[in-house]
Design a protein around this motif. Structure first.
Motif, PDB file in Angstrom:
ATOM      1  N   UNK B 223       0.891  -1.198  -0.050  1.00 29.21           N
ATOM      2  CA  UNK B 223       0.171  -0.187   0.269  1.00 29.21           C
ATOM      3  C   UNK B 223       0.926   1.359   0.168  1.00 29.21           C
ATOM      4  N   UNK B 224       0.217   2.361  -0.928  1.00 28.43           N
ATOM      5  CA  UNK B 224       1.232   3.723  -0.971  1.00 28.43           C
ATOM      6  C   UNK B 224       0.224   4.420  -0.481  1.00 28.43           C
ATOM      7  N   UNK B 225       0.544   5.719   0.288  1.00 26.26           N
ATOM      8  CA  UNK B 225       0.335   7.376  -0.407  1.00 26.26           C
ATOM      9  C   UNK B 225       0.620   7.507  -1.457  1.00 26.26           C
ATOM     10  N   UNK B 261      -1.218  -3.464 -13.525  1.00 26.09           N
ATOM     11  CA  UNK B 261      -1.758  -4.701 -13.402  1.00 26.09           C
ATOM     12  C   UNK B 261      -2.496  -5.023 -14.532  1.00 26.09           C
ATOM     13  N   UNK B 269      -3.418  -7.738  -9.334  1.00 26.44           N
ATOM     14  CA  UNK B 269      -4.190  -6.441  -9.058  1.00 26.44           C
ATOM     15  C   UNK B 269      -3.631  -5.037  -8.885  1.00 26.44           C
ATOM     16  N   UNK B 270      -3.762  -4.099  -9.425  1.00 28.36           N
ATOM     17  CA  UNK B 270      -3.390  -2.814  -8.622  1.00 28.36           C
ATOM     18  C   UNK B 270      -4.981  -1.728  -8.756  1.00 28.36           C
ATOM     19  N   UNK B 271      -4.931  -1.069  -7.349  1.00 27.08           N
ATOM     20  CA  UNK B 271      -5.899  -0.160  -7.958  1.00 27.08           C
ATOM     21  C   UNK B 271      -5.686   0.837  -6.756  1.00 27.08           C
ATOM     22  N   UNK B 272      -6.533   2.028  -7.347  1.00 23.47           N
ATOM     23  CA  UNK B 272      -6.696   3.843  -6.881  1.00 23.47           C
ATOM     24  C   UNK B 272      -7.811   3.654  -6.409  1.00 23.47           C
ATOM     25  N   UNK B 273      -7.729   3.759  -4.939  1.00 24.71           N
ATOM     26  CA  UNK B 273      -9.530   3.933  -4.622  1.00 24.71           C
ATOM     27  C   UNK B 273      -9.985   5.374  -4.178  1.00 24.71           C
ATOM     28  N   UNK B 292      -4.909   6.999  -3.456  1.00 19.91           N
ATOM     29  CA  UNK B 292      -4.305   5.835  -2.385  1.00 19.91           C
ATOM     30  C   UNK B 292      -3.770   4.896  -3.384  1.00 19.91           C
ATOM     31  N   UNK B 294      -2.950   1.344  -4.066  1.00 22.94           N
ATOM     32  CA  UNK B 294      -2.142  -0.587  -3.637  1.00 22.94           C
ATOM     33  C   UNK B 294      -2.141  -1.724  -4.839  1.00 22.94           C
ATOM     34  N   UNK B 296      -2.079  -6.174  -5.111  1.00 21.57           N
ATOM     35  CA  UNK B 296      -1.652  -7.048  -4.560  1.00 21.57           C
ATOM     36  C   UNK B 296      -1.597  -8.707  -5.769  1.00 21.57           C
ATOM     37  N   UNK B 330       3.744   2.728   2.309  1.00 20.41           N
ATOM     38  CA  UNK B 330       3.120   3.036   4.105  1.00 20.41           C
ATOM     39  C   UNK B 330       2.606   1.134   4.727  1.00 20.41           C
TER      40      UNK B 330
END
Lengths: 419, 419
Positions: B223-225, B261, B269-273, B292, B294, B296, B330
């Motif tokens: 996870x990143x910010x 992703x 998977x890759x997500x900006x939520x 954000x 993340x 996985x 993070x």
């Protein structure tokens, strides 16, 4: 609207120190700790600035008038009573965290023009009329350019007077409260031309190191609200091929908008300023994006072409991603062409004064945009620091302000004719 | 961990109506008007569900134990006292707007397995131990999987007990308040294996019309910010070539993440939520975007490759657009490999029951992911409607729940050995 070449060639220039002092003095009316100005229209601070202006006019012996929208007219007599006045107008109100120059420079430079003519003992054939237009900013009462739009007949007087601020106070009540609801009917005065000097509010003049922008037009605008509907799903358990990610669709749309605008650069611009992602959770694939979109272009046909291309992009993304991209037009304004004759006078004045200059188009709205529908009008831009405005950090140099005022002086003199 | 083929070939099946009735009955503890469940861990509603479970255990004569994290152990005796129990565990707590199945199915199907064995008069060599893990959801006390992580030694007991909810109540106080702070030390019990049945929380089984997911691993996560710094400017007056539009840079980055992703799909998977645009004004070019990110992936090396590619994309966009794209890691969690032996037992059970099945990787976190660090563990997934979970609309069919419970039954029987 006869240009008088003699007026532009002599060495008449404004008193730049007096102009600067007047900017700094009036900046106290609503002055903020950060050096900006909070002077919402028809507020106590606006009353102070208006009173200052009227007192300055009175002390110089100019006739003052106030109309029923609170627009202030300050007239320096001409020698030929039959000629329509040449107007110089802008506004003294600011944004809540505004600066010392936006609008204010145009009014105070106009005052300086009248004073410079007094000092030099110069009379003009046509009268000169300095105008402070009410509520250009639209920050307290929406929409903006209210005084000038009623003047031009673009907005109904009753609509304008009934606008409410956040406290439920109407424009009419606010005018009464500060004693600026005049008896004169807004829109009755006639002018042969109007000049508005303004900071550019953009970075072009500063970047190109050009002193004077001769503003020939103002961009038309189309505003949209947009929404993208995808499918909210678990960020960990939803494989990429099974997603309908509203944010990815939005990203594709945002880049399409940028391409559309780039293809119309530098005249055309396109901006997405607001975007709200739903549900906005770190580990949820976004299911929705709500956003704003606006296009501006001085050419109505090109503006329409941008609109069509945006709709095409939305349709394509809807089709290929299975996320609906919907655009709802919420407001539009046609481009405004300023008077080529007035713009020519401005340009010739700049050249005669030895000031670098370029033709340009205003991307922002101004009182001049409204007045132009009724009176031959054009604008003069001067650089502002980093193109910043609507901000306490708004800044312009004394030299640039004086250069703009000198072009205003010689343009007004040319239009009014030296007696 | 010996598989007993005989146990899997007989026609023993759970009482699917009793299982369904227990799901519906416990759904009343925190039941919402929309048919979901709000049962935050260690709340009054959680106590009701726990009490229900303990009462059910008592009425069947199973031994119950509670540890100092509030994890509940319900043991059905085996015939060979020396053998370690086979655990069946999941959780009864839910999200604030959760459903009736997430976690709950795994606990209640475990209870149904014990009852089915009772009904059929079947004894196992090793004991079977049903576990309700405390605070899997992490909704009231962060982080989640707290009970199972303390069990596995991943999280310190003192850290776990001192976590506070929004009202300043600690886990320790909440355990005391509902009477579930046991004397037994969490982590002391040993098991030969653990099985966890869970709804998939994703769309794959439903889309492929497969009854059983044999879960062999859980994805690792990073996870990143992120923050993008552009230059805030006027949307009307700033020509496209002079902009540093943080939103355009973000759009480019978001599409790069999607490509990264997609290249790892379907496992990665890759997500900006989350994305927050600043200043978020319709006619201001965005100056910043905070977001954000993340990733996985079940393969740690591929997860690392995704991280590197994201940093490369950020650097490229920073360079080409003059907008700084910064990523701050993070949180990270390595992928978890479940026990191949336990997964094999699950798969063979599904085959023996004639249930369609596929190997899969969990994209979400589960108690099993923690327990797997200490005990040979694997998971069973069943389909849920539209892949939706953490939502009051969460839904699974009685047939799918029963199929999962039957695989759980035969896997437990195979692992524990029929006496």
């Amino acid at each position: 609207m006869l240009a008088d070449p003699a007026a532009r060639t002599e060495k008449l220039i404004v008193n730049s120190e007096r102009l600067w002092a007047s900017i700094m003095e009036t900046a106290q009316f609503g002055g903020t700790l950060k050096g900006g100005v909070k002077r919402l229209t028809l507020s106590e601070e606006d009353k102070q600035a208006r009173d200052w202006l009227v007192a300055a006019a009175n002390s110089s012996g100019y006739a003052t008038g106030i109309d029923d929208l609170g627009n202030i007219y300050i007239e320096r007599k001409g020698t030929e009573p039959g000629r329509l006045p040449v107007a110089i107008g802008s506004h003294l109100d600011t944004q809540p965290t505004g600066g010392k120059f936006d609008g204010i420079l145009g009014v105070l430079a106009g005052l300086e023009v009248l004073r410079t003519l007094d000092d030099a003992g110069i009379q003009t054939k046509a009268p000169l009329c300095l105008i402070d237009w009410t509520n250009e900013e639209g920050a307290r009462f929406a929409p903006g350019e209210l005084g000038s739009e009623v003047y031009a007949g673009e907005v109904e007087r009753s609509f304008a007077l009934s606008r409410m601020d956040a406290d439920g106070i109407s424009v009419a009540d606010a005018l009464e409260a500060i004693g600026y609801r005049g008896k004169e009917r807004c829109g009755e005065r006639r002018f042969s031309a109007m000049l508005e000097l303004h900071i550019e509010q953009g970075p072009v003049l500063e970047q190109e190191k050009v002193a004077i922008g001769v503003v020939t037009a103002a961009k038309g605008q189309i505003w949209f609200n947009g929404v993208i509907g995808g499918r909210e799903s678990h960020a960990g358990t939803t494989p990429m091929p099974l997603r309908k990610d509203a944010l990815s669709a939005f990203a594709e749309f945002a880049l399409a908008i940028e391409r559309i605008a780039n293809a119309e650069a530098p005249a055309g611009v396109g901006t997405i300023g607001v975007a709200v992602i739903g549900p906005g959770s770190r580990n949820t694939v976004p299911g929705s994006v709500r956003f704003s979109l606006e296009f501006r272009h001085p050419d109505k046909k090109r503006l329409e072409a941008m609109r069509v291309r945006a709709l095409d992009a939305a349709a394509l993304i809807s089709r290929t991603r299975g996320c609906d991209v919907l655009l709802e037009p919420i407001w539009a304004k046609d481009p405004v062409q300023f008077s080529p004759q007035v713009a020519d006078v401005i340009r010739e004045s700049a050249i005669a004064l030895g000031l670098s200059n370029r033709l340009m188009v205003s991307g922002a709205g101004h009182d001049a945009c409204a007045v132009a529908l009724k009176v031959p009008t054009a604008m003069i831009f001067v650089p502002c620091k980093d193109g910043i405005s609507h901000n306490e950090a708004e800044s312009a140099t004394p030299e640039d302000c004086a250069a703009g005022a000198n072009v205003l002086l010689h343009s007004a003199l040319a239009l009014a004719g030296r007696a």
